[in-house]
Motif scaffolding. Structure first.
Motif, PDB file in Angstrom:
ATOM      1  N   LEU A 206       0.826  -1.206   0.000  1.00 53.27           N
ATOM      2  CA  LEU A 206       0.000   0.000   0.000  1.00 53.27           C
ATOM      3  C   LEU A 206       0.865   1.262   0.000  1.00 53.27           C
ATOM      4  N   LEU A 207       2.032   1.193   0.653  1.00 52.45           N
ATOM      5  CA  LEU A 207       2.960   2.334   0.635  1.00 52.45           C
ATOM      6  C   LEU A 207       3.434   2.616  -0.784  1.00 52.45           C
ATOM      7  N   LEU A 208       3.728   1.568  -1.530  1.00 55.09           N
ATOM      8  CA  LEU A 208       4.124   1.747  -2.934  1.00 55.09           C
ATOM      9  C   LEU A 208       3.018   2.419  -3.739  1.00 55.09           C
ATOM     10  N   VAL A 209       1.783   1.966  -3.551  1.00 53.82           N
ATOM     11  CA  VAL A 209       0.659   2.568  -4.280  1.00 53.82           C
ATOM     12  C   VAL A 209       0.527   4.049  -3.939  1.00 53.82           C
ATOM     13  N   CYS A 210       0.639   4.372  -2.661  1.00 50.71           N
ATOM     14  CA  CYS A 210       0.516   5.776  -2.241  1.00 50.71           C
ATOM     15  C   CYS A 210       1.641   6.634  -2.824  1.00 50.71           C
ATOM     16  N   LEU A 211       2.856   6.094  -2.850  1.00 50.55           N
ATOM     17  CA  LEU A 211       3.971   6.857  -3.406  1.00 50.55           C
ATOM     18  C   LEU A 211       3.824   7.028  -4.914  1.00 50.55           C
ATOM     19  N   VAL A 464      10.037  -7.088  -3.051  1.00 49.20           N
ATOM     20  CA  VAL A 464      10.182  -5.717  -3.571  1.00 49.20           C
ATOM     21  C   VAL A 464      11.408  -5.630  -4.478  1.00 49.20           C
ATOM     22  N   ASN A 465      12.467  -6.328  -4.131  1.00 46.09           N
ATOM     23  CA  ASN A 465      13.674  -6.322  -4.947  1.00 46.09           C
ATOM     24  C   ASN A 465      13.411  -6.925  -6.327  1.00 46.09           C
ATOM     25  N   ILE A 499       9.948   4.873 -16.817  1.00 44.19           N
ATOM     26  CA  ILE A 499       9.916   3.987 -15.654  1.00 44.19           C
ATOM     27  C   ILE A 499      10.935   4.386 -14.595  1.00 44.19           C
ATOM     28  N   VAL A 500      11.887   5.253 -14.949  1.00 45.25           N
ATOM     29  CA  VAL A 500      12.974   5.592 -14.020  1.00 45.25           C
ATOM     30  C   VAL A 500      12.461   6.155 -12.691  1.00 45.25           C
ATOM     31  N   PRO A 501      11.520   7.109 -12.665  1.00 48.08           N
ATOM     32  CA  PRO A 501      11.038   7.609 -11.356  1.00 48.08           C
ATOM     33  C   PRO A 501      10.401   6.513 -10.504  1.00 48.08           C
ATOM     34  N   PHE A 502       9.725   5.577 -11.142  1.00 50.32           N
ATOM     35  CA  PHE A 502       9.085   4.511 -10.382  1.00 50.32           C
ATOM     36  C   PHE A 502      10.127   3.539  -9.818  1.00 50.32           C
ATOM     37  N   VAL A 503      11.208   3.314 -10.558  1.00 57.95           N
ATOM     38  CA  VAL A 503      12.302   2.509 -10.017  1.00 57.95           C
ATOM     39  C   VAL A 503      12.901   3.204  -8.793  1.00 57.95           C
ATOM     40  N   GLY A 504      13.031   4.543  -8.869  1.00 59.36           N
ATOM     41  CA  GLY A 504      13.512   5.291  -7.717  1.00 59.36           C
ATOM     42  C   GLY A 504      12.605   5.128  -6.504  1.00 59.36           C
ATOM     43  N   GLN A 506      10.747   2.503  -5.907  1.00 61.79           N
ATOM     44  CA  GLN A 506      10.989   1.139  -5.414  1.00 61.79           C
ATOM     45  C   GLN A 506      12.228   1.084  -4.529  1.00 61.79           C
ATOM     46  N   LEU A 507      13.309   1.722  -4.988  1.00 66.35           N
ATOM     47  CA  LEU A 507      14.542   1.722  -4.202  1.00 66.35           C
ATOM     48  C   LEU A 507      14.345   2.449  -2.873  1.00 66.35           C
ATOM     49  N   LEU A 508      13.541   3.508  -2.885  1.00 59.34           N
ATOM     50  CA  LEU A 508      13.242   4.224  -1.645  1.00 59.34           C
ATOM     51  C   LEU A 508      12.527   3.307  -0.651  1.00 59.34           C
TER      52      LEU A 508
END
Length: 529
Positions: A206-211, A464-465, A499-504, A506-508
């Protein structure tokens, strides 16, 4: 001869990676490589335990946890083929499309719902790409933003429960955790269930969805030309929105809530999900009869299933008892009546989806995917058995223990290896090959606070990885899926850059999980103690 024996485990893993990257079938590559190196090891005097292989395969086939896999696959494929996703997207677009960035946010929310309904990354990305990408481009969305939102939301099936990835990870980590505790001298080891992993993954998912939504809303404010509002939003009444949104949400709540609430095991909840998906598909595929009478069997069947779940929590429905109280006997009679209503609704639903030419393709796809998964399970069991006999487990233990940085160095090394392998291998191969080798070693290592590593935290980190790996250019699987269905006007570079911002993000989330492990461990502790 000793030099050859000590190097067979390294050679075995190298040959496996080379064969997989060359495109050979995974299950046969795993089993074939293992048997070939078992023969070589036997010729050079290695002590092998292949006599345990039949019992291992029998254990896989009778594993109650893995029975949930074909049921969740059936649920996902049925929802995909019955066009439920189209209704969801239309409903979300009608609710949010009139706002800047609303269509992208709708895609993310639908992707999250599909992830919780199907758990199949490829199917979700392809479905969302076919339905929403042309619409987003038509209304002036940036190809980069549209591609990034679709690919990122499609991979949420890796982490949002109920997820096939988490089911398989739960089975593998349960075995690894038991072995790690036995090696540590604990002969009454705790168990790790799939329900633990579902609870652990819920908050990070859910945190991923919110971000994702926060990023899309920020882009809509800072660059409104990249995410414009729809010029004309079709009127979407509350009744139509409820018909599109409420049934899938209720299905997700029933499946996930029954697991987290301790009402049902993951396998039992998966069967509820399969039945619910079939009932939803029959309502969606029924294009001729729309009267209340025609939908009554299906609706009553769904309500009966909910009532039956509630009844099991309130009363003791066991019939194999010497004395049954009157109240329990009434509950048993009521349960029989509810089962009859469910059977009636299922018969009607099966007939409708069969006539709509939905049932046969779904059954074929489910059988094909399930056979592939279990073939890989058996091949991986053979590979891990031979790899350990040739000394591979000691090699992995020595490598991870000798890395600089202690636990942090070992975790980083494993995550980096899984991340790179995610470019070339599917999550099944990585889960069945890598996790059994590294998890028993990692689960013996201390965390920064001095406690031993939590298996549920490790599972969420791995999930997540892998999700990040599937998104990362230039080899991410999700990008290939989207490229296959994207219009020619969308360049590959647009997909990669979008996709780069979304990868960022994920790493966060991975960093947050490392520094705040309670994001994954708090909810299982609250629910299961």
């Amino acid at each position: 001869m000793d030099l050859i024996l000590t190097s067979l485990d390294i050679a075995m893993f190298a040959v496996l990676c080379a064969a997989l990257m060359a495109g050979f079938p995974v299950a046969f590559t795993l089993a074939g490589t293992a048997l070939a190196f078992a023969l070589i090891g036997w010729l050079f005097g290695a002590q092998l335990s292949l006599g345990a292989l039949p019992s291992r395969i029998f254990g896989v086939m009778t594993n109650e946890v893995l029975i949930a896999v074909p049921l969740f696959v059936f649920m996902g494929v049925m929802l995909e083929r019955s066009k439920v996703a189209e209704d969801l997207l239309e409903a979300m677009a009608g609710l949010f499309g009139g706002r800047r960035g609303g269509l992208a946010i709708s895609v993310t929310l639908v992707g999250a719902l599909l992830a919780a309904s199907t758990g199949i990354v490829g199917a979700t990305v392809v479905t969302m790409g076919l339905m929403s990408l042309p619409t987003m481009l038509k209304h002036g969305y940036s190809p980069r933003l549209a591609s990034g939102a679709i690919a990122a939301s499609g991979t949420l099936g890796q982490i949002i429960p109920p997820s096939i990835v988490l089911v398989i990870l739960g089975d593998q980590l349960s075995n690894a955790y038991r072995r790690a505790q036995l090696d540590a001298g604990n002969f009454a080891p705790d168990s790790v269930s799939v329900g633990d992993l579902f609870a652990a993954a819920l908050i990070p998912g859910l945190l991923l969805v919110c971000l994702y939504i926060a990023y899309l809303a920020t882009v809509a404010v800072l660059r409104p030309q990249d995410a414009p509002a729809l010029p004309r939003v079709v009127s979407f009444g509350a009744g139509r929105a409820a018909r599109s949104l409420v049934p899938p949400v209720m299905l997700i709540v029933a499946v996930l809530g029954s697991i987290l609430g301790g009402i049902a095991t993951p396998t039992e909840a998966a069967s509820v999900g399969a039945v619910g998906a079939l009932l939803l598909a029959s309502l969606r595929s029924d294009g001729t009869a729309r009267s209340l009478w025609s939908t009554m069997p299906v609706v009553l069947s769904g309500l009966a299933a909910v009532c039956l779940l509630a009844l099991t929590t309130l009363m003791d429905l066991r019939v194999a008892r010497d004395a049954i109280p009157f109240a329990d006997m009434g509950g048993i009679v009521m349960a029989v009546v509810l089962c009859a209503v469910i059977a009636w609704g299922l018969f009607v639903a099966l007939r409708r989806v069969w006539r709509a030419d939905v049932l046969a393709p779904v059954v074929h796809a489910t059988a094909r995917i399930t056979a592939m998964i279990f073939a890989i399970v058996i091949g991986a069991s053979i590979f891990s058995l031979v790899f350990r006999d040739l000394g591979g487990e000691e090699l992995v233990h020595a490598m991870l223990s000798d890395l600089p940085g202690g636990t942090l160095g070992a975790v980083l090394a494993v995550m980096a290896a899984m991340f790179v392998l995610g470019f070339f291998l599917d999550f099944l191969e990585i889960t069945f090959v890598v996790v059994p080798l590294v998890a028993p070693v990692l689960l013996k290592m201390p965390m920064p606070d001095g406690t031993l590593m939590s298996p549920v935290w490790l599972a969420v980190m791995m999930a997540v990885n892998l999700q990040t790996s599937f998104l990362t250019p230039p080899f991410g699987f999700a990008l290939f899926y989207l490229r296959g269905v994207a219009p020619d006007s969308v360049r590959t570079s647009d997909i990669y850059r979008g996709i780069v911002p979304f990868v960022g993000i994920q790493l966060l989330v991975l960093l947050l999980l490392w520094f705040a492990p309670r994001l994954a461990t708090w909810l299982p502790g609250v629910i299961y103690g």
